[in-house]
Scaffold this active site. Structure first.
Site, PDB file in Angstrom:
ATOM      1  CB  SER A  93       6.288 -12.113 -20.854  1.00  0.00           C
ATOM      2  OG  SER A  93       6.992 -11.205 -20.027  1.00  0.00           O
ATOM      3  CB  CYS A 255       5.466 -10.728 -12.661  1.00  0.00           C
ATOM      4  SG  CYS A 255       5.058 -12.204 -13.626  1.00  0.00           S
TER       5      CYS A 255
END
Length: 350
Positions: A93, A255
């Site tokens: 991530s 993101c």
């Protein structure tokens, strides 16, 4: 107080997306590699118990992730970590890498050097280089050099009950994404549309994982489409994104892994080249700078090396504990927060 388990968490957010970092009390996670540790967390009942303890109510929160800091396996790594979310443990991530880097430096676990500190993070997807800009004891911003990202398939068409045929790209940026131009579902990426976007993302994710199996060609522990990310392009060229996360919420940040996956599709279509950078804007208006630093290959596939730059901010420090007599030790989720699919994570494997 006679607690059965305690962990110390440093609260951090990256451009609005919460990524708490477990800095103390993390139990030993079996596995010779971080990928094996990821697999254990996703397949062993004790791994599931730890994830539920940290991510589900009443101890966890409906929004955000918990990052388990682990001893690194790779000789070049300063720290390893795995991302825990309500559905499963995840390999990589971008926002959580920025949270982990900020936590490591501002807590003193890794020595901060001004004006710049390089922290090597080991993930199940590989090494992520974090270059932190530091001033007056603070981590001002972090530039991540992400793992090689590649296209699995462009212009995949799936039939849906609500929108007819939807075209999407399946791409890898540390985890697998289905990337969908948002106007195909008649919406824009805006806070007012968050619930509708999330509901659409959950439907599309189920269809994709039912019909299009994907497995990383070199890391079999990474499989399946983790998220559907909706995308759009604004008038100034900024790419607007909304990553939808099971069982029903929107990523607050732009993101990092999703933008890495999208970068691979842009390069495959000839829209970006090495050295290019652009902005990506989240559903709440926060931004990352996305760059294409180099080209690479993964199992014979053309790949890109993305860079993601953003900011992390600490906002709390607390200890989480489990009372051995707590009847809600397994955690729960309510549909008033998560949406109609929440019951399965609150009731599973009791």
């Amino acid at each position: 107080m006679r607690w059965k388990r305690t962990l110390q968490l440093l609260d951090v957010h990256c451009e609005g997306e919460i990524g708490r970092v477990a800095t103390g009390g993390v139990p030993k996670i079996p596995g010779a590699t971080v990928a094996e540790q990821l697999n254990w967390l996703n397949t062993d009942p004790k791994g599931e118990e730890l994830r539920r303890f940290l991510t589900l109510e009443p101890r966890g929160t409906p929004i955000g992730s918990v990052n388990l800091l682990l001893p690194p396996k790779h000789p070049d790594a300063d720290a390893a970590f795995v991302i825990l979310q309500p559905d499963q443990a995840h390999a990589s991530s971008g926002s959580n890498s920025i949270c982990a880097t900020t936590a490591l430096l501002e807590s003193g676990m890794v020595e901060m050097k001004e004006p710049e500190t390089i922290v090597m993070l080991e993930t199940a997807a590989g090494l992520v280089k974090a270059t932190a800009t530091c001033k007056d004891g603070r981590c001002e911003k972090v530039k991540l050099t992400m793992v090689p990202s590649f296209v699995h398939e462009l212009d995949v068409e799936v039939d849906t009950p609500d929108w007819g045929s939807i075209r999407m790209d399946i791409s890898y940026g540390g985890i697998f994404y289905a990337l969908v131009d948002v106007r195909q579902i008649g919406l824009t990426i805006d806070k007012a549309n968050a619930a509708k976007l999330v509901a659409a993302g959950m439907v599309l994710k189920d269809i994709v994982n039912r019909d299009i199996p994907v497995v990383h060609p070199e890391i079999p522990a990474i499989s399946g489409v983790a998220y559907v990310m909706f995308r759009d392009t604004e008038e100034d060229g900024t790419i607007r994104t909304c990553t939808t996360m099971w069982p029903g919420r929107a990523d607050r940040s732009p993101c990092g892994t999703g933008n890495s996956a999208n970068l691979a599709t842009l390069h495959a279509r000839g829209k970006v080249k090495v050295g290019d950078t652009y902005k990506s804007r989240s559903i709440i208006g926060t931004e990352f700078e996305v760059g294409l630093s180099a080209l690479s290959q993964v199992a014979g596939k053309e790949a890109v090396i993305p860079t993601i730059t953003g900011r992390g901010f600490t906002f709390g420090l607390h200890q989480i504990a489990l009372d051995p007599f707590d009847p809600l030790a397994d955690g729960f989720a309510m549909t008033d927060v998560w949406g109609p699919q929440a019951g399965s994570i609150g009731e599973a494997k009791k």
